[in-house]
Design a protein around this motif. Structure first.
Motif, PDB file in Angstrom:
ATOM      1  N   GLY A 142       1.011  -1.204   0.042  1.00  0.00           N
ATOM      2  CA  GLY A 142       0.074   0.148  -0.319  1.00  0.00           C
ATOM      3  C   GLY A 142       1.034   1.292   0.322  1.00  0.00           C
ATOM      4  N   THR A 143       0.619   2.114  -0.125  1.00  0.00           N
ATOM      5  CA  THR A 143       1.245   3.435   0.114  1.00  0.00           C
ATOM      6  C   THR A 143       2.061   3.675   1.483  1.00  0.00           C
ATOM      7  OG1 THR A 143      -0.779   4.789  -0.552  1.00  0.00           O
ATOM      8  CG2 THR A 143       1.222   5.989   0.144  1.00  0.00           C
ATOM      9  N   PHE A 144       1.452   3.189   2.525  1.00  0.00           N
ATOM     10  CA  PHE A 144       2.501   3.005   3.639  1.00  0.00           C
ATOM     11  C   PHE A 144       2.775   1.983   4.405  1.00  0.00           C
ATOM     12  CE2 PHE A 144      -0.152   7.352   4.110  1.00  0.00           C
ATOM     13  CZ  PHE A 144       1.112   8.660   3.352  1.00  0.00           C
ATOM     14  N   SER A 145       2.850   1.318   3.784  1.00  0.00           N
ATOM     15  CA  SER A 145       2.281  -0.137   4.746  1.00  0.00           C
ATOM     16  C   SER A 145       3.051  -1.333   2.709  1.00  0.00           C
ATOM     17  CB  SER A 145       1.189  -0.451   4.821  1.00  0.00           C
ATOM     18  OG  SER A 145       0.349  -0.586   3.670  1.00  0.00           O
ATOM     19  N   LEU A 146       3.656  -2.676   3.728  1.00  0.00           N
ATOM     20  CA  LEU A 146       3.734  -3.705   2.533  1.00  0.00           C
ATOM     21  C   LEU A 146       2.581  -5.210   3.728  1.00  0.00           C
ATOM     22  CD1 LEU A 146       7.775  -3.786   2.404  1.00  0.00           C
ATOM     23  CD2 LEU A 146       5.963  -3.473   1.001  1.00  0.00           C
ATOM     24  N   VAL A 147       2.641  -6.005   2.735  1.00  0.00           N
ATOM     25  CA  VAL A 147       2.197  -7.334   3.304  1.00  0.00           C
ATOM     26  C   VAL A 147       2.318  -8.641   3.269  1.00  0.00           C
ATOM     27  CG1 VAL A 147      -0.537  -8.509   3.495  1.00  0.00           C
ATOM     28  CG2 VAL A 147      -0.509  -6.361   2.468  1.00  0.00           C
ATOM     29  N   TYR A 148       2.274  -9.075   4.014  1.00  0.00           N
ATOM     30  CA  TYR A 148       2.857 -10.336   4.173  1.00  0.00           C
ATOM     31  C   TYR A 148       2.778 -11.302   4.196  1.00  0.00           C
ATOM     32  CZ  TYR A 148       7.595  -7.423   4.628  1.00  0.00           C
ATOM     33  OH  TYR A 148       8.630  -5.914   4.014  1.00  0.00           O
ATOM     34  N   LEU A 149       2.992 -12.723   3.693  1.00  0.00           N
ATOM     35  CA  LEU A 149       2.546 -13.783   4.166  1.00  0.00           C
ATOM     36  C   LEU A 149       3.650 -14.682   5.254  1.00  0.00           C
ATOM     37  CD1 LEU A 149       0.923 -16.325   4.314  1.00  0.00           C
ATOM     38  CD2 LEU A 149       2.917 -17.493   2.251  1.00  0.00           C
ATOM     39  N   ALA A 150       2.431 -14.626   6.523  1.00  0.00           N
ATOM     40  CA  ALA A 150       3.460 -15.104   7.929  1.00  0.00           C
ATOM     41  C   ALA A 150       3.844 -16.754   7.926  1.00  0.00           C
ATOM     42  CB  ALA A 150       4.225 -14.055   8.213  1.00  0.00           C
ATOM     43  N   ALA A 163       2.461  -4.469   7.627  1.00  0.00           N
ATOM     44  CA  ALA A 163       3.817  -3.931   7.781  1.00  0.00           C
ATOM     45  C   ALA A 163       3.900  -2.646   7.917  1.00  0.00           C
ATOM     46  CB  ALA A 163       4.883  -4.119   7.347  1.00  0.00           C
ATOM     47  N   ILE A 164       3.184  -1.842   8.601  1.00  0.00           N
ATOM     48  CA  ILE A 164       3.315  -0.240   8.122  1.00  0.00           C
ATOM     49  C   ILE A 164       3.856   1.202   8.781  1.00  0.00           C
ATOM     50  CG2 ILE A 164       1.450   2.100   9.014  1.00  0.00           C
ATOM     51  CD1 ILE A 164      -1.053  -0.151   9.535  1.00  0.00           C
ATOM     52  N   ASN A 165       4.962   1.373   8.518  1.00  0.00           N
ATOM     53  CA  ASN A 165       6.026   2.044   7.808  1.00  0.00           C
ATOM     54  C   ASN A 165       5.697   3.484   8.295  1.00  0.00           C
ATOM     55  OD1 ASN A 165       8.573   3.068   7.954  1.00  0.00           O
ATOM     56  ND2 ASN A 165       9.286   2.342   5.867  1.00  0.00           N
ATOM     57  N   LYS A 166       6.053   3.206  10.043  1.00  0.00           N
ATOM     58  CA  LYS A 166       5.719   4.629  10.383  1.00  0.00           C
ATOM     59  C   LYS A 166       6.716   5.853   9.954  1.00  0.00           C
ATOM     60  CE  LYS A 166       6.259   2.956  14.545  1.00  0.00           C
ATOM     61  NZ  LYS A 166       6.303   2.622  16.407  1.00  0.00           N
ATOM     62  N   SER A 167       7.904   5.464   9.769  1.00  0.00           N
ATOM     63  CA  SER A 167       8.532   6.687   9.141  1.00  0.00           C
ATOM     64  C   SER A 167       8.361   7.155   7.670  1.00  0.00           C
ATOM     65  CB  SER A 167       9.898   6.071   8.688  1.00  0.00           C
ATOM     66  OG  SER A 167      10.214   5.708   7.541  1.00  0.00           O
ATOM     67  N   GLN A 168       7.101   6.886   7.118  1.00  0.00           N
ATOM     68  CA  GLN A 168       7.342   7.166   5.847  1.00  0.00           C
ATOM     69  C   GLN A 168       6.161   8.129   6.000  1.00  0.00           C
ATOM     70  OE1 GLN A 168       7.839   6.586   2.047  1.00  0.00           O
ATOM     71  NE2 GLN A 168       9.593   5.308   4.223  1.00  0.00           N
ATOM     72  N   ILE A 179      -3.209   5.410  12.440  1.00  0.00           N
ATOM     73  CA  ILE A 179      -3.300   3.799  12.810  1.00  0.00           C
ATOM     74  C   ILE A 179      -4.184   3.659  13.552  1.00  0.00           C
ATOM     75  CG2 ILE A 179      -1.534   2.609  13.551  1.00  0.00           C
ATOM     76  CD1 ILE A 179       0.776   4.314  12.287  1.00  0.00           C
ATOM     77  N   LYS A 180      -4.442   4.126  14.623  1.00  0.00           N
ATOM     78  CA  LYS A 180      -5.047   3.957  16.131  1.00  0.00           C
ATOM     79  C   LYS A 180      -6.510   3.677  15.863  1.00  0.00           C
ATOM     80  CE  LYS A 180      -3.798   5.677  20.225  1.00  0.00           C
ATOM     81  NZ  LYS A 180      -3.377   5.890  21.576  1.00  0.00           N
ATOM     82  N   ASN A 181      -6.662   4.585  15.009  1.00  0.00           N
ATOM     83  CA  ASN A 181      -8.292   4.405  13.771  1.00  0.00           C
ATOM     84  C   ASN A 181      -8.148   2.987  13.604  1.00  0.00           C
ATOM     85  OD1 ASN A 181     -10.974   5.827  13.123  1.00  0.00           O
ATOM     86  ND2 ASN A 181      -9.501   5.717  11.288  1.00  0.00           N
ATOM     87  N   GLU A 182      -7.337   2.885  12.747  1.00  0.00           N
ATOM     88  CA  GLU A 182      -8.127   1.779  11.756  1.00  0.00           C
ATOM     89  C   GLU A 182      -8.110   0.087  12.562  1.00  0.00           C
ATOM     90  OE1 GLU A 182      -5.672  -1.109   8.305  1.00  0.00           O
ATOM     91  OE2 GLU A 182      -4.709   1.052   8.582  1.00  0.00           O
ATOM     92  N   ILE A 183      -6.959   0.912  13.711  1.00  0.00           N
ATOM     93  CA  ILE A 183      -6.738  -0.289  14.414  1.00  0.00           C
ATOM     94  C   ILE A 183      -7.727  -0.805  15.670  1.00  0.00           C
ATOM     95  CG2 ILE A 183      -5.852  -1.406  17.256  1.00  0.00           C
ATOM     96  CD1 ILE A 183      -3.053  -0.236  15.639  1.00  0.00           C
ATOM     97  N   GLY A 205      10.166   0.685  14.181  1.00  0.00           N
ATOM     98  CA  GLY A 205       9.535   1.857  13.133  1.00  0.00           C
ATOM     99  C   GLY A 205       8.776   1.424  12.330  1.00  0.00           C
ATOM    100  N   TYR A 206       8.238  -0.103  12.768  1.00  0.00           N
ATOM    101  CA  TYR A 206       6.829  -0.414  12.034  1.00  0.00           C
ATOM    102  C   TYR A 206       5.531  -0.544  13.357  1.00  0.00           C
ATOM    103  CZ  TYR A 206       9.741  -1.223   8.235  1.00  0.00           C
ATOM    104  OH  TYR A 206      10.472  -0.855   6.665  1.00  0.00           O
ATOM    105  N   VAL A 207       4.255  -0.432  12.810  1.00  0.00           N
ATOM    106  CA  VAL A 207       3.674  -1.256  13.376  1.00  0.00           C
ATOM    107  C   VAL A 207       2.836  -2.134  12.677  1.00  0.00           C
ATOM    108  CG1 VAL A 207       0.826  -1.130  13.960  1.00  0.00           C
ATOM    109  CG2 VAL A 207       2.104   1.340  14.201  1.00  0.00           C
ATOM    110  N   TYR A 208       2.243  -3.942  12.844  1.00  0.00           N
ATOM    111  CA  TYR A 208       2.398  -4.407  12.435  1.00  0.00           C
ATOM    112  C   TYR A 208       0.968  -5.156  12.251  1.00  0.00           C
ATOM    113  CZ  TYR A 208       7.359  -4.775  12.151  1.00  0.00           C
ATOM    114  OH  TYR A 208       8.716  -5.450  11.715  1.00  0.00           O
ATOM    115  N   LEU A 209      -0.239  -5.393  11.482  1.00  0.00           N
ATOM    116  CA  LEU A 209      -1.534  -6.102  11.990  1.00  0.00           C
ATOM    117  C   LEU A 209      -2.129  -7.371  11.521  1.00  0.00           C
ATOM    118  CD1 LEU A 209      -3.275  -2.855  10.719  1.00  0.00           C
ATOM    119  CD2 LEU A 209      -2.145  -3.084  12.983  1.00  0.00           C
ATOM    120  N   VAL A 210      -1.930  -8.489  12.479  1.00  0.00           N
ATOM    121  CA  VAL A 210      -2.047  -9.849  12.042  1.00  0.00           C
ATOM    122  C   VAL A 210      -3.403 -10.255  11.509  1.00  0.00           C
ATOM    123  CG1 VAL A 210      -1.638 -11.745  12.854  1.00  0.00           C
ATOM    124  CG2 VAL A 210      -0.337  -9.967  13.615  1.00  0.00           C
ATOM    125  N   PHE A 211      -3.815 -10.535  10.004  1.00  0.00           N
ATOM    126  CA  PHE A 211      -4.937 -10.978   9.460  1.00  0.00           C
ATOM    127  C   PHE A 211      -4.829 -12.401   9.691  1.00  0.00           C
ATOM    128  CE2 PHE A 211      -4.829  -5.917   8.831  1.00  0.00           C
ATOM    129  CZ  PHE A 211      -5.658  -5.514   9.163  1.00  0.00           C
TER     130      PHE A 211
END
Length: 423
Positions: A142-150, A163-168, A179-183, A205-211
């Motif tokens: 996404g614009t500020f994030s990458l999505v990984y298979l884990a 994985a949302i890159n806070k520094s971006q 970020i807090k709104n989405e969570i 550096g990151y916030v990770y959301l597990v889906f």
């Protein structure tokens, strides 16, 4: 660029414990877990206390265990397990922290600790994601994030981790709010048609959301690769999507980016089983609804015109998805984004051409209601589900026995009315 702000940073002037004013009968409805923990007293020794964990808070019981003494909000606390060993004994526990506020809690055993961590991880913010997951490969961005298979190391189950890159973010305080709104929105949702948020982790550096991990294509890819859906199948998918939107409306949530790309198939083996993802720009219905957001081509005209709007903006996006399901294309097409937005704002939609020859008049009539330019004349999700197209057991006589000449005349009348914005 500003220094990175953690979502778990709190107000240093606040106290860790707040004197509880809770009524036990009310809080018990949200009860998750009740058990004993050991806490360090101001004199430095361990004392056994009974605690109640709810969906938002941790309550400490009074000595007589008939009422609550203190409480804390867990939602933005970081949960850190720890292990202490000495010649005399071994101790297991966890630390809850938010900014400069923190407190240690000790459990009776490692098994007891695992029980608390299981429940706390669904409410608070975890750390050290590498201890719990193996990252396999990148599967999206996404614009500020990458999505990984884990892979979860303890269960070998697959998950998708955003994985949302806070520094971006150029504005870190705004990033924290977004970020807090989405969570907070995702944590209040529990619907089989919505990808579930299981845990939240945070590093420097990151916030990770597990889906949930969804192995299939998104609906845009599926339509592009396999062609349009049959009307018989499309009515099922739209019924499911409208039910999801009805649920969101009942929770006071607007997705704001309903599009085929955000509907992901659970598996490519089943073209009908999908889940809604990406609540990055979702909002609550109590917020100011005048700012423009969304994906060009799917945005409701009132949003583009910066007029007040509501949850009916999601219905418009669903209507565009329906259009794509039936015709394998979008109604507002152009190589220029500005031109797409112009067409999107004007909202002149025609259901003409060879791709519409086998689509019933009832399906097109329903579609045009969903993409009605005037939101006051656009149905809600519940109203749409009561339309004959959805209530007639998905299939009625018009699918197979409608008079061809009458059908063509009705379609012609509807398209003329649509160009005049009468429908």
């Amino acid at each position: 660029m500003n220094s990175v702000v953690n979502i778990s940073e709190g107000n240093a002037k606040e106290k860790f414990w707040v004197k509880s004013q809770a009524a036990r009968t009310i809080k018990a409805k949200n009860e998750i877990f009740t058990d004993y923990l050991w806490v360090v007293t101001k004199w430095g020794f361990l004392k056994r206390q009974k605690f109640l964990l709810t969906k938002k808070k941790l309550y400490m019981y009074m000595e007589n265990e008939l009422d609550f003494k203190n409480e804390i909000s867990i939602c933005w606390k970081t949960v850190k397990p720890f292990y202490e060993s000495s010649d005399q004994n071994q101790r297991y526990g966890f630390n809850l922290s938010e900014g400069q506020l923190n407190k240690d809690f000790y459990t009776d055993s490692s098994v007891h600790l695992d029980q608390w961590l299981f429940h706390l991880s669904k409410i608070g913010i975890c750390n050290d994601i590498e201890d719990d997951f193996d990252f396999i490969k990148k599967i999206g961005h996404g614009t500020f994030s990458l999505v990984y298979l884990a892979i979860d190391k303890s269960t070998n189950k697959e998950f998708a981790i955003k994985a949302i890159n806070k520094s971006q973010f150029s504005n870190q305080n705004e990033a924290k709010k977004i970020i807090k709104n989405e969570i907070s929105i995702l944590r209040k949702l529990n619907h089989p048609g919505i990808a579930k948020l299981h845990k939240v982790y945070e590093s420097d550096g990151y916030v990770y959301l597990v889906f949930d991990y969804l192995a299939g294509d998104n609906l845009c890819q599926r339509i592009r690769n396999k062609g349009p859906y049959s009307e018989k199948v499309a009515v099922k998918l739209m019924s499911k999507l409208l039910n999801i939107l009805s649920y969101l409306n009942s929770k006071g949530v607007i997705h704001r980016d309903i599009k085929a790309d955000n509907l992901i198939l659970v598996s490519n083996e089943n073209d009908e089983d999908f889940k809604l993802i990406d609540f990055g720009i979702a909002c609550k219905t109590t917020e100011n609804m005048e700012n423009s957001c969304g994906t060009p081509g799917y945005i409701a005209p009132e949003v583009l015109s910066q007029r007040p709007w509501s949850h009916k903006a999601d219905i418009f996006g669903a209507g565009i998805v329906f259009y794509a399901m039936l015709s394998q294309r979008l109604p507002f097409s152009s190589k220029s984004v500005n031109e797409i937005i112009r067409k999107n704002r004007e909202c002149s939609i025609e259901c003409t051409g060879s791709s519409w020859n086998n689509i019933t008049a009832q399906a097109i009539e329903t579609l045009l209601k969903l993409v009605q330019k005037d939101p006051t004349r656009r149905p809600t999700a519940d109203e749409a589900l009561r339309l004959p197209f959805f209530t007639a057991n998905l299939i009625n006589s018009s699918f197979s026995s409608s008079n061809s000449q009458d059908r063509k005349q009705k379609l012609k009348r509807m398209n003329c009315m649509r160009r005049s914005n009468i429908v």
